[in-house]
Structure formats: structure tokens, C-alpha cells
Design a protein around this motif. Sequence first.
Motif, PDB file in Angstrom:
ATOM      1  N   MET A 186       0.822  -1.190   0.000  1.00  0.00           N
ATOM      2  CA  MET A 186       0.000   0.000   0.000  1.00  0.00           C
ATOM      3  C   MET A 186       0.875   1.266   0.000  1.00  0.00           C
ATOM      4  N   LEU A 187       1.927   1.243   0.791  1.00  0.00           N
ATOM      5  CA  LEU A 187       2.831   2.386   0.829  1.00  0.00           C
ATOM      6  C   LEU A 187       3.523   2.579  -0.517  1.00  0.00           C
ATOM      7  N   LYS A 188       3.900   1.473  -1.148  1.00  0.00           N
ATOM      8  CA  LYS A 188       4.547   1.555  -2.455  1.00  0.00           C
ATOM      9  C   LYS A 188       3.597   2.152  -3.493  1.00  0.00           C
ATOM     10  N   ALA A 189       2.329   1.759  -3.449  1.00  0.00           N
ATOM     11  CA  ALA A 189       1.335   2.317  -4.377  1.00  0.00           C
ATOM     12  C   ALA A 189       1.147   3.811  -4.121  1.00  0.00           C
ATOM     13  N   PHE A 190       1.137   4.211  -2.862  1.00  0.00           N
ATOM     14  CA  PHE A 190       0.998   5.626  -2.515  1.00  0.00           C
ATOM     15  C   PHE A 190       2.192   6.422  -3.025  1.00  0.00           C
ATOM     16  N   LEU A 191       3.392   5.902  -2.846  1.00  0.00           N
ATOM     17  CA  LEU A 191       4.588   6.611  -3.311  1.00  0.00           C
ATOM     18  C   LEU A 191       4.649   6.660  -4.832  1.00  0.00           C
ATOM     19  N   ASN A 192       4.213   5.597  -5.510  1.00  0.00           N
ATOM     20  CA  ASN A 192       4.159   5.633  -6.972  1.00  0.00           C
ATOM     21  C   ASN A 192       3.169   6.676  -7.456  1.00  0.00           C
ATOM     22  N   TRP A 193       2.016   6.765  -6.798  1.00  0.00           N
ATOM     23  CA  TRP A 193       1.042   7.804  -7.131  1.00  0.00           C
ATOM     24  C   TRP A 193       1.656   9.179  -6.877  1.00  0.00           C
ATOM     25  N   GLY A 194       2.400   9.305  -5.797  1.00  0.00           N
ATOM     26  CA  GLY A 194       3.027  10.570  -5.462  1.00  0.00           C
ATOM     27  C   GLY A 194       4.060  11.013  -6.471  1.00  0.00           C
ATOM     28  N   LYS A 195       4.723  10.049  -7.102  1.00  0.00           N
ATOM     29  CA  LYS A 195       5.735  10.396  -8.095  1.00  0.00           C
ATOM     30  C   LYS A 195       5.150  10.660  -9.470  1.00  0.00           C
ATOM     31  N   SER A 196       3.934  10.185  -9.731  1.00  0.00           N
ATOM     32  CA  SER A 196       3.414  10.255 -11.088  1.00  0.00           C
ATOM     33  C   SER A 196       2.330  11.294 -11.308  1.00  0.00           C
ATOM     34  N   SER A 197       1.868  11.987 -10.289  1.00  0.00           N
ATOM     35  CA  SER A 197       0.811  12.976 -10.494  1.00  0.00           C
ATOM     36  C   SER A 197       1.125  14.260  -9.731  1.00  0.00           C
ATOM     37  N   LEU A 198       0.558  15.342 -10.204  1.00  0.00           N
ATOM     38  CA  LEU A 198       0.784  16.629  -9.539  1.00  0.00           C
ATOM     39  C   LEU A 198       0.201  16.621  -8.134  1.00  0.00           C
ATOM     40  N   TRP A 199      -0.981  16.073  -7.977  1.00  0.00           N
ATOM     41  CA  TRP A 199      -1.579  15.997  -6.638  1.00  0.00           C
ATOM     42  C   TRP A 199      -0.724  15.148  -5.717  1.00  0.00           C
ATOM     43  N   GLY A 200      -0.149  14.102  -6.243  1.00  0.00           N
ATOM     44  CA  GLY A 200       0.737  13.269  -5.440  1.00  0.00           C
ATOM     45  C   GLY A 200       1.966  14.025  -4.986  1.00  0.00           C
ATOM     46  N   HIS A 201       2.533  14.827  -5.893  1.00  0.00           N
ATOM     47  CA  HIS A 201       3.675  15.665  -5.506  1.00  0.00           C
ATOM     48  C   HIS A 201       3.269  16.626  -4.394  1.00  0.00           C
ATOM     49  N   LEU A 202       2.085  17.215  -4.515  1.00  0.00           N
ATOM     50  CA  LEU A 202       1.633  18.154  -3.492  1.00  0.00           C
ATOM     51  C   LEU A 202       1.438  17.469  -2.146  1.00  0.00           C
ATOM     52  N   VAL A 203       0.806  16.313  -2.149  1.00  0.00           N
ATOM     53  CA  VAL A 203       0.563  15.597  -0.889  1.00  0.00           C
ATOM     54  C   VAL A 203       1.879  15.170  -0.248  1.00  0.00           C
ATOM     55  N   LEU A 204       2.769  14.576  -1.042  1.00  0.00           N
ATOM     56  CA  LEU A 204       4.054  14.154  -0.480  1.00  0.00           C
ATOM     57  C   LEU A 204       4.870  15.339   0.023  1.00  0.00           C
ATOM     58  N   SER A 205       4.790  16.461  -0.682  1.00  0.00           N
ATOM     59  CA  SER A 205       5.516  17.647  -0.251  1.00  0.00           C
ATOM     60  C   SER A 205       4.917  18.222   1.028  1.00  0.00           C
ATOM     61  N   LEU A 206       3.595  18.186   1.138  1.00  0.00           N
ATOM     62  CA  LEU A 206       2.970  18.653   2.374  1.00  0.00           C
ATOM     63  C   LEU A 206       3.379  17.791   3.555  1.00  0.00           C
ATOM     64  N   VAL A 207       3.464  16.493   3.334  1.00  0.00           N
ATOM     65  CA  VAL A 207       3.859  15.585   4.409  1.00  0.00           C
ATOM     66  C   VAL A 207       5.339  15.749   4.742  1.00  0.00           C
ATOM     67  N   ALA A 208       6.173  15.878   3.720  1.00  0.00           N
ATOM     68  CA  ALA A 208       7.618  15.894   3.943  1.00  0.00           C
ATOM     69  C   ALA A 208       8.172  17.269   4.299  1.00  0.00           C
TER      70      ALA A 208
END
Length: 84
Positions: free
Chosen positions: A1-23
Motif C-alpha cells: 500500500m505504501l509503495k502504491a501511494f509513493l508511486n502515485w506521489g511520483k506520477s501525479s501533480l496531486w501526489g507531488h503536493l501531498v508528499l511535499s505537504l507531508v515531507a
Amino acid sequence: MLKAFLNWGKSSLWGHLVLSLVAVAAPLLLLGLITNIRAGYPTADLGMLVFLSILAAICPAFFIWYCVTAPRRRRRASHRNNSV
């Protein structure tokens, strides 16, 4: 599940935003709250602290998306179109 979340984070703009907000935003917000509480102002400038931490997270997310991820996706798509 974490791997799927990180892949989504790397492949979409919303994913970049969410990962950046968390990190980025979460540690900055926590650091700002700790600093304010230690200084004796637990709620001083809380709105500005939240705003600046979110802004600090949005800027690198857009930079990474528009300067790294999107050009790679365009090159990959044009390569696929040219090879067919």
C-alpha cells in the motif's frame, strides 16, 4: 500500500503536493509550534505559520513537477509516438 501511494506521489501533480505537504510542511509546522511554545506564545502567528509552511511545501512540489516529472513524461510520450 505504501509503495502504491509513493508511486502515485511520483506520477501525479496531486501526489507531488501531498508528499511535499507531508515531507516539508509538517516538519516546518511542528518546528514552528515548538519554537512558539518554548518562547511562551503557543498561538502567536499560528495562521501565518500554517500559511508559510504550506507555501514552503507547494513551491518545491510545483518545481519538481514542472521541471522534472512533466518533461520526462512528455519525452516518454513523444518517444512512444515516434517509435510506432
